[in-house]
Write a protein that holds these residues in place. Structure first.
Motif, PDB file in Angstrom:
ATOM      1  N   GLU A 163      18.298  12.466  89.385  1.00 10.50           N
ATOM      2  CA  GLU A 163      18.218  11.659  90.379  1.00 10.50           C
ATOM      3  C   GLU A 163      16.466  10.860  90.317  1.00 10.50           C
ATOM      4  N   THR A 164      16.306  10.271  90.194  1.00  9.47           N
ATOM      5  CA  THR A 164      15.178   9.672  89.949  1.00  9.47           C
ATOM      6  C   THR A 164      14.768   8.110  89.902  1.00  9.47           C
ATOM      7  N   SER A 165      13.903   7.231  90.516  1.00  3.77           N
ATOM      8  CA  SER A 165      13.855   6.040  89.637  1.00  3.77           C
ATOM      9  C   SER A 165      12.601   5.255  89.280  1.00  3.77           C
ATOM     10  N   ALA A 166      11.871   6.887  88.602  1.00  7.15           N
ATOM     11  CA  ALA A 166      10.792   5.992  87.188  1.00  7.15           C
ATOM     12  C   ALA A 166      12.156   6.649  85.749  1.00  7.15           C
ATOM     13  N   ARG A 167      10.975   6.025  84.977  1.00  3.50           N
ATOM     14  CA  ARG A 167      11.673   5.233  83.800  1.00  3.50           C
ATOM     15  C   ARG A 167      11.048   6.414  83.171  1.00  3.50           C
ATOM     16  N   ASP A 168      11.741   6.357  82.064  1.00  2.00           N
ATOM     17  CA  ASP A 168      12.032   7.981  80.793  1.00  2.00           C
ATOM     18  C   ASP A 168      10.821   8.031  80.260  1.00  2.00           C
ATOM     19  N   ARG A 169      10.153   9.224  80.779  1.00  5.84           N
ATOM     20  CA  ARG A 169       9.672   9.602  80.048  1.00  5.84           C
ATOM     21  C   ARG A 169       9.121  10.513  78.700  1.00  5.84           C
ATOM     22  N   GLY A 175       0.242  19.397  67.230  1.00  6.29           N
ATOM     23  CA  GLY A 175      -0.772  20.410  67.518  1.00  6.29           C
ATOM     24  C   GLY A 175      -1.176  20.540  68.750  1.00  6.29           C
ATOM     25  N   GLU A 176      -2.546  20.430  68.931  1.00 14.01           N
ATOM     26  CA  GLU A 176      -2.885  20.721  70.244  1.00 14.01           C
ATOM     27  C   GLU A 176      -2.987  19.425  71.662  1.00 14.01           C
ATOM     28  N   GLN A 177      -2.482  18.548  70.478  1.00 11.08           N
ATOM     29  CA  GLN A 177      -2.250  16.840  71.262  1.00 11.08           C
ATOM     30  C   GLN A 177      -1.278  16.560  72.095  1.00 11.08           C
ATOM     31  N   VAL A 178      -1.288  16.325  73.018  1.00 11.50           N
ATOM     32  CA  VAL A 178       0.336  16.330  74.039  1.00 11.50           C
ATOM     33  C   VAL A 178       0.045  14.174  74.267  1.00 11.50           C
ATOM     34  N   PHE A 179       1.152  13.640  73.353  1.00 10.85           N
ATOM     35  CA  PHE A 179       1.006  12.491  74.508  1.00 10.85           C
ATOM     36  C   PHE A 179       2.557  11.729  75.635  1.00 10.85           C
ATOM     37  N   GLY A 180       2.298  10.828  75.760  1.00  9.23           N
ATOM     38  CA  GLY A 180       3.028  10.753  76.944  1.00  9.23           C
ATOM     39  C   GLY A 180       3.541   9.075  76.988  1.00  9.23           C
ATOM     40  N   VAL A 181       4.489   8.547  77.053  1.00 10.68           N
ATOM     41  CA  VAL A 181       5.373   7.146  76.753  1.00 10.68           C
ATOM     42  C   VAL A 181       6.112   7.403  77.333  1.00 10.68           C
ATOM     43  N   LYS A 182       6.193   6.657  78.664  1.00  4.24           N
ATOM     44  CA  LYS A 182       7.289   5.573  79.998  1.00  4.24           C
ATOM     45  C   LYS A 182       7.800   4.596  79.390  1.00  4.24           C
ATOM     46  N   ARG A 183       9.240   4.896  79.274  1.00  8.46           N
ATOM     47  CA  ARG A 183      10.024   4.392  78.311  1.00  8.46           C
ATOM     48  C   ARG A 183      11.672   3.539  79.210  1.00  8.46           C
ATOM     49  N   GLN A 194       8.665   0.344  72.269  1.00  2.00           N
ATOM     50  CA  GLN A 194       7.271   1.351  71.346  1.00  2.00           C
ATOM     51  C   GLN A 194       6.905   2.246  73.598  1.00  2.00           C
ATOM     52  N   GLY A 195       7.784   1.356  74.138  1.00  2.00           N
ATOM     53  CA  GLY A 195       7.245   1.510  75.638  1.00  2.00           C
ATOM     54  C   GLY A 195       5.291   1.988  75.888  1.00  2.00           C
ATOM     55  N   GLU A 196       5.209   2.944  77.412  1.00  2.00           N
ATOM     56  CA  GLU A 196       4.381   2.397  77.714  1.00  2.00           C
ATOM     57  C   GLU A 196       3.278   3.651  77.798  1.00  2.00           C
ATOM     58  N   PRO A 197       2.309   4.094  77.349  1.00  2.00           N
ATOM     59  CA  PRO A 197       1.684   5.503  76.936  1.00  2.00           C
ATOM     60  C   PRO A 197       0.603   5.560  78.824  1.00  2.00           C
ATOM     61  N   PHE A 198       1.111   7.060  78.857  1.00  2.84           N
ATOM     62  CA  PHE A 198       0.361   7.326  80.486  1.00  2.84           C
ATOM     63  C   PHE A 198       0.124   8.837  80.067  1.00  2.84           C
ATOM     64  N   THR A 199      -0.661   9.283  81.299  1.00  6.32           N
ATOM     65  CA  THR A 199      -2.141   9.901  81.090  1.00  6.32           C
ATOM     66  C   THR A 199      -1.124  11.176  81.123  1.00  6.32           C
ATOM     67  N   PHE A 239      12.075  16.632  65.322  1.00  7.07           N
ATOM     68  CA  PHE A 239      11.014  15.417  65.127  1.00  7.07           C
ATOM     69  C   PHE A 239      11.505  13.964  64.793  1.00  7.07           C
ATOM     70  N   PRO A 240      10.972  13.768  66.329  1.00  7.79           N
ATOM     71  CA  PRO A 240      11.272  12.923  66.833  1.00  7.79           C
ATOM     72  C   PRO A 240      10.357  11.494  66.312  1.00  7.79           C
ATOM     73  N   GLY A 241      10.431  10.439  67.019  1.00  3.11           N
ATOM     74  CA  GLY A 241       9.886   9.020  65.833  1.00  3.11           C
ATOM     75  C   GLY A 241       8.194   8.830  66.405  1.00  3.11           C
ATOM     76  N   PHE A 242       7.462   9.095  67.225  1.00  2.29           N
ATOM     77  CA  PHE A 242       6.566   8.916  67.940  1.00  2.29           C
ATOM     78  C   PHE A 242       5.991   7.764  68.667  1.00  2.29           C
ATOM     79  N   LYS A 243       7.467   6.965  68.849  1.00  2.00           N
ATOM     80  CA  LYS A 243       6.810   5.784  68.874  1.00  2.00           C
ATOM     81  C   LYS A 243       6.327   5.241  70.427  1.00  2.00           C
ATOM     82  N   GLY A 244       5.288   4.878  69.815  1.00  2.00           N
ATOM     83  CA  GLY A 244       4.313   4.373  71.496  1.00  2.00           C
ATOM     84  C   GLY A 244       3.030   5.477  71.509  1.00  2.00           C
ATOM     85  N   VAL A 245       2.858   6.427  70.645  1.00  2.00           N
ATOM     86  CA  VAL A 245       2.150   7.321  70.178  1.00  2.00           C
ATOM     87  C   VAL A 245       0.708   6.371  69.871  1.00  2.00           C
ATOM     88  N   PRO A 246      -0.625   6.374  70.588  1.00  2.00           N
ATOM     89  CA  PRO A 246      -1.665   5.526  70.100  1.00  2.00           C
ATOM     90  C   PRO A 246      -2.366   6.541  68.802  1.00  2.00           C
TER      91      PRO A 246
END
Length: 292
Positions: A163-169, A175-183, A194-199, A239-246
């Protein structure tokens, strides 16, 4: 430097981070070949002739070919073992749980009627036990829906609906870098995909550390659902598509270039990519390597 992409499908040219990444690698002097192993291959005399192989597909034929190349000494980004584990949702979920990655309560079965008792406590998400098994995921709310499903020889991965009201994350690790995208799901346009990046919080970063340990790689994607008790990982992608990663194509290209050269990727900051040149704007002295 030669880099070979092993895949079961041609790399799409439209809105593709992978295609843009390969174009960057070529502009940096690397020879990049995309191989669809549909022709006759003599596996008894197969010898790796590339500096790096990029395994993009979980197709059994492609993964077997990657395994054969690795047996001959070939180096591969996301090995055959990683691809096999990610394709097997049952094994992957068990591995994540064993590495203290938060996952939903999960079962597996081939006997759908055995799930009737579980439905008394709420709806279930049914996923094919193997990625690409030809059957999609679905939510089952009651016994009638369960009994309408056709029997299958494939095992099911069964999870309690979160149960969640948030968009998919989505979390992407390079490597050592991690990126978040709300979709939004389902995404119906390129903008929504493309979604929206989040911290990314420290908690989410630690989760990707554990996922990386479970999978044996530092290049992957995970689907996360935010619940009232915290985030849970509901799927992994080798190996994802990495869409939305800056600057996703540039970050991915730097990672692959470094791996092909046998050195560590340079950590790229969010504001460091203002063009399509190599990260230090020169091919002569990046991370101690020269031009390919």
């Amino acid at each position: 430097m030669r880099i070979v992409v092993l895949t079961s499908q041609p790399v799409p040219r439209t809105a593709s981070v992978t295609a843009d990444c390969l174009d960057l690698l070529r502009s940096w002097g690397a020879r990049v070949d995309v191989v669809l192993p549909e022709t006759l291959v003599d596996v008894t005399s197969l010898a790796p002739d590339a500096d790096l192989y990029l395994l993009k597909s979980v197709n059994d034929h492609v993964v077997s070919l990657a395994h054969a190349l690795a047996a001959g000494g070939g180096r591969c980004v996301n090995t055959a073992d990683v691809a096999r584990l990610c394709r097997d949702r049952v094994a992957a979920t068990a591995s994540l749980a064993a590495h203290s990655v938060p996952v939903p309560q999960t079962w597996t079965t081939r006997d759908l009627p055995a799930l009737e008792e579980l439905l008394q406590d709420g709806p279930l998400v049914l996923k094919p036990g193997r990625v690409g098994a030809g059957t999609g995921s679905r939510v089952v709310w009651d016994v009638e829906e369960l009994l309408d499903l056709s029997p299958t020889e494939q095992p099911w991965l069964v999870q309690r609906l979160q149960e969640t009201s948030a968009r998919d994350r989505k979390l992407y690790r390079i490597g050592e870098q991690v990126f978040g995208v709300k979709r939004r799901w389902p995404a119906t346009s390129l903008l929504e995909k493309q979604g929206e990046p989040f911290t990314v919080t420290e908690e989410l970063h630690r989760i990707t550390d554990r996922v990386g340990a479970a999978l044996g790689t530092d290049l992957f994607g995970v689907d996360v659902v935010e619940t009232t008790t915290g985030p849970v990982v509901v799927d992994v992608h080798h190996f994802p598509g990495f869409k939305g990663v800056p600057d996703g194509a540039l970050r991915l290209a730097d990672y692959i270039f470094a791996a092909a050269a046998g050195s560590e990727p340079e950590v790229l900051q969010d504001d460091s990519h203002q063009n399509n040149s190599h990260p230090n704007h020169s091919h002569q002295n990046h991370s101690g390597r020269g031009r390919a």
